[in-house]
Scaffold this active site. Structure first.
Site: not given
Ligand code: SAH
Length: 391
Positions: A208, A246, A336
């Protein structure tokens, strides 16, 4: 009396190299019947280490120490204090949200503790770690006497170990559902009630910071945004606008709250509740261009058999993301997935670039911050990759 576990002949290499995982198939006799302290012995009878058993797991025990000494409260307190001292040296200023204990990386297998201001949120991922609570809980309480300590138990790993899934308050007052904390002067809300992980993605803090530093005057598309932390950092760094995508509407609502908590102008923020794959295709079809794109999906591969399918997913997301980059644009591509190495992820990004017909250069290969240390004895626990690519 400690429960002795004995390895089959020729199966003691890993423990002698201080690998903390004892697989049940390497043991003679039946695996331990309950979660309790064990001592591990080679077929010769030599003591190899002490740890805690997890009867229902294929990892029958995890070792906490590899010498003759006792696995007692003083020893565990020392480990917890060492973990806290490391954070004192590496956590940046104006920050009270960080990972205090990172399991094997801090010599405390199965124990994860995140600090959000005056609240500690922890996960005990194995039956053995749960059984060790009388050792680690007093150590945490001594370091943070004012803190509320919440154990979050809604984990797939606990399900597999036959452990309870209800959250437990271990100390202090029940924390609110959303706990504010600071990261380099920004304010974020950790969602302790329904959120993911322990409520926030602390592992992306340094990434970030990277985005914050390169966002000035740029448009930022934040895919798989969860609570919008990358976008908050981008606006803090002077981004011209941010779009979060999301599937989770509650996550996007939290993203807006996080922008407001930082006094940021919601007119610069767009939240889109959509599948990121569909959303990306639509943007490519519309011919959109962006200065900075972040792709940070959930772990597509949790286990090795998932790797091929996961790689196709990562390739697809990043192929589309690359197509959106303005000339000179930047892509921060994250994974991840533990079973996907940094080298393999780089190959996936190479294939994405080739298929997209978009040239890409690697500016940085990054991972989680130093509050997520990786035991060099147990490299399997490393998971986060983040590549900064430039078109
Ligand atoms: N980048 C975020 C963490 C991401 S966690 C941070 O820095 O805080 C992964 C996220 O992907 C979750 O919020 C989940 O709701 C979302 N997600 C999962 N599958 C998805 C999809 N097919 N399209 C969009 N969002 C998705």
């Amino acid at each position: 009396m400690l429960k002795p576990l004995s390895l089959r002949p020729g199966r003691d290499d890993a423990a002698r190299r201080r690998h903390p995982w004892v697989f049940s198939r390497a043991l003679t006799g039946s695996p331990p019947g309950s979660a309790e302290e064990i001592e591990l012995r080679a077929a010769s009878g030599a003591l190899l280490g002490r740890g805690f058993a997890s009867p229902r797991s294929s990892i029958a025990a995890r070792l906490w120490r590899f010498d003759e000494g006792p696995l007692d409260a003083a020893f565990v307190k020392g480990r917890v204090e060492a973990a806290a001292n490391l954070r004192d040296r590496f956590v940046p200023p104006l920050t009270d949200g960080y990972r205090l204990v990172h399991a094997e990386g801090d010599g405390l297998p199965g124990l994860v503790v995140d600090r959000y201001g005056d609240v500690l949120v922890l996960q005990a991922t194995t039956a053995g770690t749960e059984a060790a609570r009388p050792l680690w809980l007093p150590a945490l309480g001594a370091l943070f006497p004012q803190a509320s300590i919440l154990q979050r138990n809604d984990l797939a790993s606990r399900h597999g170990e036959g452990l309870g899934l209800e959250d437990e308050l271990l100390a202090g007052e029940p924390p609110p559902g959303r706990v504010p904390f600071r990261e380099r002067g920004m304010t974020f809300l950790a969602d302790l009630s329904g959120g993911q992980k322990t409520g926030f993605f602390l592992d992306q803090r340094e990434n970030r910071h990277l985005v914050r530093g390169l966002a000035a005057g740029r448009s930022v598309l934040n895919l798989f945004s969860y609570s919008g932390a990358f976008g908050v950092a981008a606006l803090a760094g002077g981004a011209s606008r941010v779009t979060h995508v999301d599937t989770s509407a509650p996550a996007l609502a939290l993203a807006r709250e996080n922008h407001v908590a930082n006094g940021q102008d919601l007119a610069l923020v767009e939240t889109v509740a959509a599948d990121a794959f569909d959303d990306l295709r639509a943007r490519v079809a519309r011919g959109e261009t962006w200065d900075v794109v972040v792709t940070d999906p959930p772990a597509f591969a949790k286990k090795t058999p998932d790797v091929d399918r996961a790689c196709r997913g990562y390739k697809d997301v990043n192929r589309l993301a690359l197509k959106l980059l303005a000339p000179g644009g930047l892509l921060l591509a994250c994974s991840c997935s533990g079973p996907i190495s940094a080298d393999l992820f780089q190959k996936v990004l190479f294939a994405a670039s080739l298929d997209a017909g978009v040239p890409a250069r690697i500016l940085e290969r990054r991972g989680a911050g130093p509050d997520h240390p990786v035991s060099i004895d147990c490299p399997e626990t490393e998971y986060l990759k983040a590549f900064l690519l430039a078109r």
